[in-house]
Structures are given as C-alpha cells and as structure tokens.
Scaffold this active site. Structure first.
Site, short mmCIF file in Angstrom:
data_model
loop_
_atom_site.label_atom_id
_atom_site.label_comp_id
_atom_site.label_asym_id
_atom_site.label_seq_id
_atom_site.Cartn_x
_atom_site.Cartn_y
_atom_site.Cartn_z
N ASP A 104 12.48 9.14 3.30
CA ASP A 104 12.07 7.85 2.83
C ASP A 104 13.29 6.87 2.26
O ASP A 104 13.85 7.28 1.22
CB ASP A 104 10.88 7.67 1.95
CG ASP A 104 9.65 6.64 2.33
OD1 ASP A 104 10.27 5.39 2.76
OD2 ASP A 104 8.53 6.86 2.45
N ASP A 194 11.60 1.64 4.15
CA ASP A 194 10.28 0.82 3.47
C ASP A 194 10.88 -0.54 3.27
O ASP A 194 11.94 -1.03 3.24
CB ASP A 194 10.38 1.70 2.11
CG ASP A 194 9.36 0.97 1.24
OD1 ASP A 194 8.23 1.18 1.83
OD2 ASP A 194 9.52 0.16 0.17
N GLU A 256 9.40 0.33 8.62
CA GLU A 256 8.06 -0.13 8.05
C GLU A 256 8.13 -1.65 7.86
O GLU A 256 8.34 -2.27 7.12
CB GLU A 256 7.88 0.23 6.68
CG GLU A 256 6.41 -0.04 6.22
CD GLU A 256 6.12 -0.25 4.52
OE1 GLU A 256 4.92 -0.03 4.25
OE2 GLU A 256 7.23 -0.40 3.94
N HIS A 309 -0.01 6.46 3.04
CA HIS A 309 -0.30 6.73 1.73
C HIS A 309 -0.65 5.36 0.94
O HIS A 309 -1.03 5.43 -0.30
CB HIS A 309 1.07 7.26 0.88
CG HIS A 309 2.12 6.42 0.87
ND1 HIS A 309 2.77 6.27 2.22
CD2 HIS A 309 2.77 5.46 0.40
CE1 HIS A 309 3.77 5.19 2.16
NE2 HIS A 309 3.76 4.99 0.93
N ASP A 310 -0.54 4.29 1.73
CA ASP A 310 -0.90 2.85 1.26
C ASP A 310 -2.17 2.38 1.76
O ASP A 310 -2.55 1.41 1.14
CB ASP A 310 0.27 1.99 1.81
CG ASP A 310 1.41 1.91 0.99
OD1 ASP A 310 1.57 2.41 -0.02
OD2 ASP A 310 2.48 1.95 1.69
#
Length: 482
Positions: A104, A194, A256, A309-310
C-alpha cells in the site's frame, strides 16, 4: 497449490489478489496485533486458496491517527509489525509459492509526525493568514488547520494529523520515487496507491463550487455538498502520476481512484488497474449491477472488488442468501478481482469497539481473521485488538474440510475462473438475473427475491446449490455452454 507466478509483465490481467489487513490477519507474538511473521505463517493457506497475489495494507511506522494511513516513515516497518528482515522473509516465502506481493503506497499525505513536516515544510501545502478557500476534509470539517509552531495553515484532505504533500514540487516527486525504488529493490511486485485523486490540486487554491449533481458514489454528507473540482483531480495531476509511473517501471500500479466509472479513464493512462467502486457500491439489483458491469468492462482495466477495510463487508451488504451469488459474479467477470480477508469464509461486519478505535467508524469491517473455532479464532494467543466476531460459527479450519462450505466455494470459483476463456458479453436475461458469457461459458446469478427460469443449458461447473431449469433467489451457476 496455486500455479507458478506468470513471468509476463501483465500477469495481473486476470489475477485474484487477496487483501491482507495486517493488524487483523495473524498475530505471531501474542501481543494481540497481527504482524508480518503472522502473514508469512499463513502463506500456505493463500497458496491453497489459489490466489495470485496478496496486497498488504500499511505496516509502516505510524502514530495511528488513521490506523497506518498516516505514515511517519515510508521505508521502514513499524516495530509492532516486525522488521525489514521479517518483510524480506515474507517476500521470499511468497515468491517461492508463486505469490506476488503488493504494498500500500500512501502518497497524498504523510503523518504530521513525519520528519519532513518540520525538516522539509516546503513539501506541503501552506497558507499564511488562515484558510484560503472553502475546501472540506473527507472526514468532515475544514481541510485547513493552523500549525501552532509556525503560525501558518496547512492543508489536510483527511484528518488534521495527515498534512497533504505538494505534488507540484519536483522534490516531492523525487522523494516518492525513492520510496518506490526502495521497495521494488526488496522484491515487491507492485503497489495499491491510496487516495490517488488527491495528488492533483489547483495551484491557485480556488474555492470548490457547490455540488450541482450527485457525485455517483457514497460520500459523507458535508463532503458531498461541494464539487471537488479544485481540491482534487486538478488538470495537472498527470505530472504527479507520470512520476509514479516512471518510478514503478513495469511493476503493477493499482489506483484507488474514488470516482464514478465514467471519470476513471484518464487515470488508466498511468495505472495498470483502478478499482471499480461503482461495482463495490452497487445494490443487489440486476438492472443496476448489469449497467455497472457494462460500463466497467468497456474500460477493460477496472479491478472488481466487493469489500475492503473501508466499507461494509460483502456478507453484510448482500445478506446471507446472496453472498455466494455475489462472490460468483466477482470471480467470473473478466479482469483482476480483489478479495478482502475473511470474505471467503462469509465473515459479516462485526460489532466494532466501544469506544471506537477508528474515528471514521470502520472498526466493524476490520475484525480479526477467524482461523479456528477457539475464542480468539486462532488469531492470537493474547488479547486481540478487536474481538473476533463469531469464530465458533465461521472459521477456516471447519470450512476447509467441508466441500459445501463458503471457503470451498471460493476455492472452486478461483480454480474455474482460469478455464473461462477470453471474450465477454452480457446476455438478455430473465428479470432479476445477471447473466453473461465468458468464452464458451454462461454465468447466471439470480439477485432477486423470486425464483426464475434458467434459459441456458450445459454442464454445471460451479453452482451455489442444486440447479435444474430454475434459479432460486440468490442462486448462481457457471455452465459450460451446451
């Protein structure tokens, strides 16, 4: 055993990537927090499951204002997760099993405790006399805070502890190129990047106008009132994205890009893949799902995803009756697919924690992986940072030995997807059914609450349950076209 890793530069085109949220995957030392050694100890499981790669969410040193997405050192491992030597062993062990490793990368902002904030303040976005515009932070409130030490105001698109970097500066671009090269030198195969759209900001810092139409994806209420045309996605973003692409070379870059599908195409000039967020947020409605799939497949390089995870887990969003059907769609569409740890055993959202740990309320999506039926789910010998949800009902050990389990279903889908062949076309389907062809195969999933006819015939390769000439609510089937 998973097949050997494809050595071609575009190995990712049909890959299944498994997201590991490290603090919740496997704890090796009993401190209640997952770690790198824990991930290494579970690689045989990922190999058995049949995935091609794992994406590891941040494990860098961090004060944890945003649970790792506020990075204070981009080229180190937080001691709570292990050491660089542990990381090197993880990469080596993954590659021995034919598994790729993605990290990430968080380029839009650092932690306010990153040394750059004091030693290189010029790398951030500043205003002298107060907020210069109406920009709003993603989690609410103004996107500007006063630095008490200098008296100036700094920009933060997320929490105040996450000051934004100024990617219009060559020194920022070079500093991040060094970060990318550091991890590539340690053997990583690519990066999930990200908050990509935050790299492009209006240099004049002009106000964002009021939103004149719906954004197209879920947004917090305050954030949705504004059209973020100047605070993100500014026209000069290509300068930043070019720098990332050049640093990464042929390594995989997954963006993302939190934008509706119609606005993602520009990013695919720089990224190999971008997440299909309209797919992730689509309701269990055949018409809506079909429209989203149609738009995404036209771009060809959107990565399918239904949990991370969000956002709420697949099993909680679709409900138990539709979870297998949704997984079938995810894993039979053309292109790369991303799985979030625990979805393969049907883990739903958990209760979270009181008081909550994540200020944005995402604790329910981050409960530990459940490996066995013990009270800790086999995640830790200590006290877990979040309690397991229901290991006595759902766990890997029980499902691995059950041919009818959710885990066995996922493994079967991953194996069959490699046989589906090229080509894709949506099919006219009965009401409530999502249906399409992959090569000589038909995939049909009934996402409605009504039993419907199955107008296609052929050998059943995978099914959510017994199939004849009808599909029950939530049922799906992969047919070898007869």
């Amino acid at each position: 055993m998973a097949p050997a890793a494809d050595t071609s530069a575009d190995w990712w085109r049909e890959a299944v990537v498994y997201q590991v949220y490290p603090r919740s995957f496997q704890d090796s030392d009993g401190d209640g927090l997952g770690d790198l050694e824990g991930i290494t100890s579970r690689l045989d499981y990922l190999d058995w499951l049949g995935v091609d790669a794992l994406w590891i969410s941040p494990f860098y040193p961090s004060p944890d204002a945003d649970l790792g997405y506020d990075v204070s050192d981009y080229t180190a491992v937080d001691p709570r997760f292990g050491t660089l030597a542990d990381f090197d062993r993880l990469v080596g062990a993954a590659h021995e099993r034919g598994l790729r490793v993605l990290l990430d990368l968080v380029p839009s902002h650092t932690s306010i405790e990153h040394p750059w904030f004091r030693e290189h303040p010029e790398r951030y976005v500043w205003a002298e006399d107060g907020p210069p515009n109406n920009w709003v932070a993603a989690f609410g409130g103004p996107a500007w805070s006063r630095d008490p030490q200098s008296g100036r105001w700094y920009l933060h698109s997320f929490y105040p502890e996450q000051p934004d970097l100024d990617w219009s500066r060559p020194d920022v671009r070079e500093a991040f190129a060094e970060v990318v090269r550091f991890w590539l030198g340690r053997g990583v195969d690519g990066f999930r990047v990200d908050a990509v759209e935050r790299l492009g900001k209006d240099r004049q810092l002009r106000d964002d106008p009021p939103a004149s139409e719906p954004f197209g994806l879920p947004l917090p209420e305050e954030y949705a009132r504004v059209d973020h045309r100047h605070s993100a996605n500014a026209p000069e973003i290509g300068i930043a994205l070019t720098a990332l692409r050049e640093a990464a070379g042929s390594a995989l870059l997954v963006g993302e890009v939190y934008l509706p599908t119609a606005r993602v195409h520009h990013y695919l000039e720089y990224f190999d893949l971008a997440f299909a967020f309209e797919f992730l947020h689509a309701p269990p409605d055949a018409g809506r799902l079909t429209a989203v799939i149609d738009a995404a497949t036209r771009l060809e390089r959107l990565a399918w995803v239904l949990s991370n995870h969000d956002f709420p887990r697949l099993a909680s969003r679709f409900g138990s009756s539709l979870t297998r059907g949704a997984a079938m769609i995810l894993l039979t569409l053309p292109g790369a697919a991303f799985l979030y740890q625990g979805d393969e055993i049907g883990m739903p959202n958990g209760p979270g924690a009181q008081p909550q740990i994540d200020r944005a309320g995402r604790d329910p999506f981050r409960h530990p992986m459940q490996w066995d039926s013990s009270p800790s789910g086999g995640f830790t010998t200590g006290r877990p940072w979040l309690e397991p949800r229901d290991p006595e009902r759902r766990n890997v050990a029980d499902q691995r030995g059950d041919a009818g389990s959710m885990l066995s279903f996922y493994r079967e889908l991953i194996e069959v997807r490699r046989e589906l062949g090229s080509g894709f076309g949506l099919l006219d389907a009965p009401e409530g059914v999502v249906a399409y062809k992959r090569g000589d195969h038909v995939i049909a999933v009934n996402v409605s609450g009504e039993t419907t006819r199955l107008p296609w015939h052929g050998e059943v390769l995978v099914a959510t349950g017994p199939v004849r000439d009808r599909l029950e609510p939530g049922a799906g089937v992969v047919l070898a076209d007869g």
